[in-house]
Design an enzyme around this catalytic site. Structure first.
Site, mmCIF file in Angstrom:
data_model
loop_
_atom_site.group_PDB
_atom_site.id
_atom_site.type_symbol
_atom_site.label_atom_id
_atom_site.label_comp_id
_atom_site.label_asym_id
_atom_site.label_seq_id
_atom_site.Cartn_x
_atom_site.Cartn_y
_atom_site.Cartn_z
ATOM 1 N N SER A 148 1.233 -1.659 -0.032
ATOM 2 C CA SER A 148 0.223 0.305 -0.237
ATOM 3 C C SER A 148 0.630 1.447 0.055
ATOM 4 O O SER A 148 2.184 1.189 -0.006
ATOM 5 C CB SER A 148 -1.028 0.171 1.452
ATOM 6 O OG SER A 148 -1.255 1.174 1.353
ATOM 7 N N TYR A 161 -3.326 -1.346 10.280
ATOM 8 C CA TYR A 161 -2.378 -1.375 8.403
ATOM 9 C C TYR A 161 -1.099 -0.832 8.196
ATOM 10 O O TYR A 161 -0.435 -1.414 7.595
ATOM 11 C CB TYR A 161 -3.868 -0.492 8.482
ATOM 12 C CG TYR A 161 -3.591 -0.662 7.293
ATOM 13 C CD1 TYR A 161 -4.555 -1.972 6.016
ATOM 14 C CD2 TYR A 161 -3.313 0.452 5.883
ATOM 15 C CE1 TYR A 161 -4.632 -1.916 4.641
ATOM 16 C CE2 TYR A 161 -3.650 -0.148 4.337
ATOM 17 C CZ TYR A 161 -4.337 -1.028 4.341
ATOM 18 O OH TYR A 161 -4.232 -1.136 2.324
HETATM 19 P P1 NAD Z 1 -11.278 -6.256 0.122
HETATM 20 O O1 NAD Z 1 -11.800 -6.349 1.150
HETATM 21 O O2 NAD Z 1 -12.286 -6.051 -1.320
HETATM 22 O O3 NAD Z 1 -10.629 -7.496 -0.601
HETATM 23 C C1 NAD Z 1 -10.126 -8.501 1.129
HETATM 24 C C2 NAD Z 1 -9.875 -10.028 0.138
HETATM 25 O O4 NAD Z 1 -9.051 -10.191 1.387
HETATM 26 C C3 NAD Z 1 -11.272 -10.898 0.089
HETATM 27 O O5 NAD Z 1 -11.156 -11.493 -0.946
HETATM 28 C C4 NAD Z 1 -11.330 -11.393 1.346
HETATM 29 O O6 NAD Z 1 -11.936 -12.075 0.999
HETATM 30 C C5 NAD Z 1 -9.677 -11.693 1.284
HETATM 31 N N1 NAD Z 1 -9.784 -11.671 2.921
HETATM 32 C C6 NAD Z 1 -10.048 -10.918 4.103
HETATM 33 N N2 NAD Z 1 -9.688 -11.323 5.053
HETATM 34 C C7 NAD Z 1 -9.568 -13.378 4.920
HETATM 35 C C8 NAD Z 1 -9.023 -13.707 5.580
HETATM 36 N N3 NAD Z 1 -8.856 -14.295 6.684
HETATM 37 N N4 NAD Z 1 -8.234 -15.814 4.898
HETATM 38 C C9 NAD Z 1 -8.404 -15.143 3.340
HETATM 39 N N5 NAD Z 1 -8.928 -13.629 3.010
HETATM 40 C C10 NAD Z 1 -9.392 -12.939 3.644
HETATM 41 O O7 NAD Z 1 -9.902 -5.387 -0.042
HETATM 42 P P2 NAD Z 1 -9.236 -4.769 -1.261
HETATM 43 O O8 NAD Z 1 -9.329 -3.444 -1.237
HETATM 44 O O9 NAD Z 1 -9.667 -4.925 -1.878
HETATM 45 O O10 NAD Z 1 -7.833 -5.376 -0.365
HETATM 46 C C11 NAD Z 1 -6.716 -5.994 -1.719
HETATM 47 C C12 NAD Z 1 -5.298 -5.670 -1.095
HETATM 48 O O11 NAD Z 1 -4.722 -4.677 -0.956
HETATM 49 C C13 NAD Z 1 -5.437 -5.404 0.885
HETATM 50 O O12 NAD Z 1 -3.809 -6.186 1.212
HETATM 51 C C14 NAD Z 1 -5.163 -4.413 1.243
HETATM 52 O O13 NAD Z 1 -4.639 -3.801 1.886
HETATM 53 C C15 NAD Z 1 -4.706 -3.536 -0.275
HETATM 54 N N6 NAD Z 1 -4.842 -2.179 -0.643
HETATM 55 C C16 NAD Z 1 -6.290 -1.626 -1.019
HETATM 56 C C17 NAD Z 1 -6.055 -0.429 -0.981
HETATM 57 C C18 NAD Z 1 -7.766 0.162 -1.172
HETATM 58 O O14 NAD Z 1 -7.696 1.326 -1.351
HETATM 59 N N7 NAD Z 1 -8.472 -0.871 -1.684
HETATM 60 C C19 NAD Z 1 -4.880 0.505 -1.126
HETATM 61 C C20 NAD Z 1 -4.013 0.078 -0.732
HETATM 62 C C21 NAD Z 1 -3.766 -1.764 -0.622
#
Ligand code: NAD
Length: 266
Positions: A148, A161
């Protein structure tokens, strides 16, 4: 769908947390370039099966699903072993699963701290330690950790986080040094704000912590951080992933691609 094209025919990938958001988009990007996949993540069984079947039918690749919970080391070991045995190879590991909780440090629930560290950081350690021997035996592998902008910069109310994502950056660099002569690379992609379910759910929490409206959170907190003043798009992350997993990405190791609209340039 992203215009970047890489031939991944016959390769095998695991993408943790690929039932939603960024992970689902990255999985589709790999499938669209010929890669066989193991999806992973939480969610309603019908919705997961619909995603799995759609990717398999659309892109004519093998798409499997494994329900490993990233809180449990034994299930992560089983996920990697399953992918290797079912796909016959493990070329690409994308550590993407993640959760968020927004609260000031003195109110931060200890169980949320533990879960965020376990899912966002410790699961990366477990998946890598099982995948690396397979990749080493193949003489080739690509590990891409979805960290991130918060791997390099902090924001208030996100202590767990930010700590976990900074940890992912350090873990990535350490692994990169250890695997550098084995044809294996380990890098991060550092997204800025992407409008996924994870972000939707933190808008209300952030509004409460800051005492402002939800519209103000989007405009004055999230998009204010990003000089482009727009959310990062899924295809912009898929393009970065395809570069890192390609043969041309062989010398990118221990590095990060920041896809955050200039947030970290400030
Ligand atoms: P999201 O909530 O849409 O997806 C998260 C995924 O992780 C889902 O498939 C969920 O089922 C899975 N997950 C959560 N807990 C779990 C567990 N205990 N076991 C197995 N799977 C699990 O979120 P997102 O925004 O797509 O985030 C994905 C990644 O990107 C994360 O690591 C997040 O920190 C990172 N990220 C997101 C953003 C953003 O703005 N959305 C920015 C920077 C980084």
């Amino acid at each position: 769908m992203t215009r970047v094209r890489v031939d991944l025919s016959g390769q095998g990938a695991v993408i943790t947390g690929s039932t939603s958001g960024i992970g689902a988009a990255l999985a589709e990007g790999l499938a669209a370039n010929g890669c066989n996949l193991v999806l992973n993540g939480l969610g309603a069984p019908d919705a997961i099966e619909a995603l799995r079947a759609r990717l398999e039918d659309t892109y004519k690749v093998r798409v499997l699903y494994h329900p490993a919970n990233m809180l449990h080391a034994d299930e992560i070991a089983d996920l990697i072993a399953f992918a290797h045995s079912e796909l016959g190879r493990l070329d690409i590991l994308v550590n993407n699963a993640g959760i968020q909780h927004v609260a000031r440090i003195e109110d931060f629930p200890a169980d949320k701290w533990d879960a965020i560290l376990a899912i966002n950081l410790t699961s990366v350690f477990h998946a890598c330690r099982h995948a690396i021997p397979v990749m080493t035996a193949q003489g080739r592998g690509r590990i891409v950790n979805i960290a991130s902008a918060h791997a390099l910069a902090a924001s208030p109310f996100k202590s767990a986080y930010v700590a976990a994502k900074h940890g992912v950056m350090g873990l990535t660099k350490t692994i990169a040094l250890e695997v550098a002569e084995r044809g294996v690379t380990c890098n991060t992609i550092n997204p800025g704000y992407v409008r996924t379910p994870l972000v939707e759910s933190q808008i209300a929490d952030t509004a409460r912590e800051r005492g402002i409206s939800e519209d103000a959170v989007v405009r004055d907190v999230m998009l204010h951080a990003q000089p482009t003043r727009r959310f990062v798009q899924y295809d912009e992350l898929v393009g970065a992933l395809l570069y890192l997993v390609s043969d041309d990405g062989a010398s990118a190791n221990g590095s990060s691609i920041n896809v955050e609209g200039g947030w970290l340039a400030k």
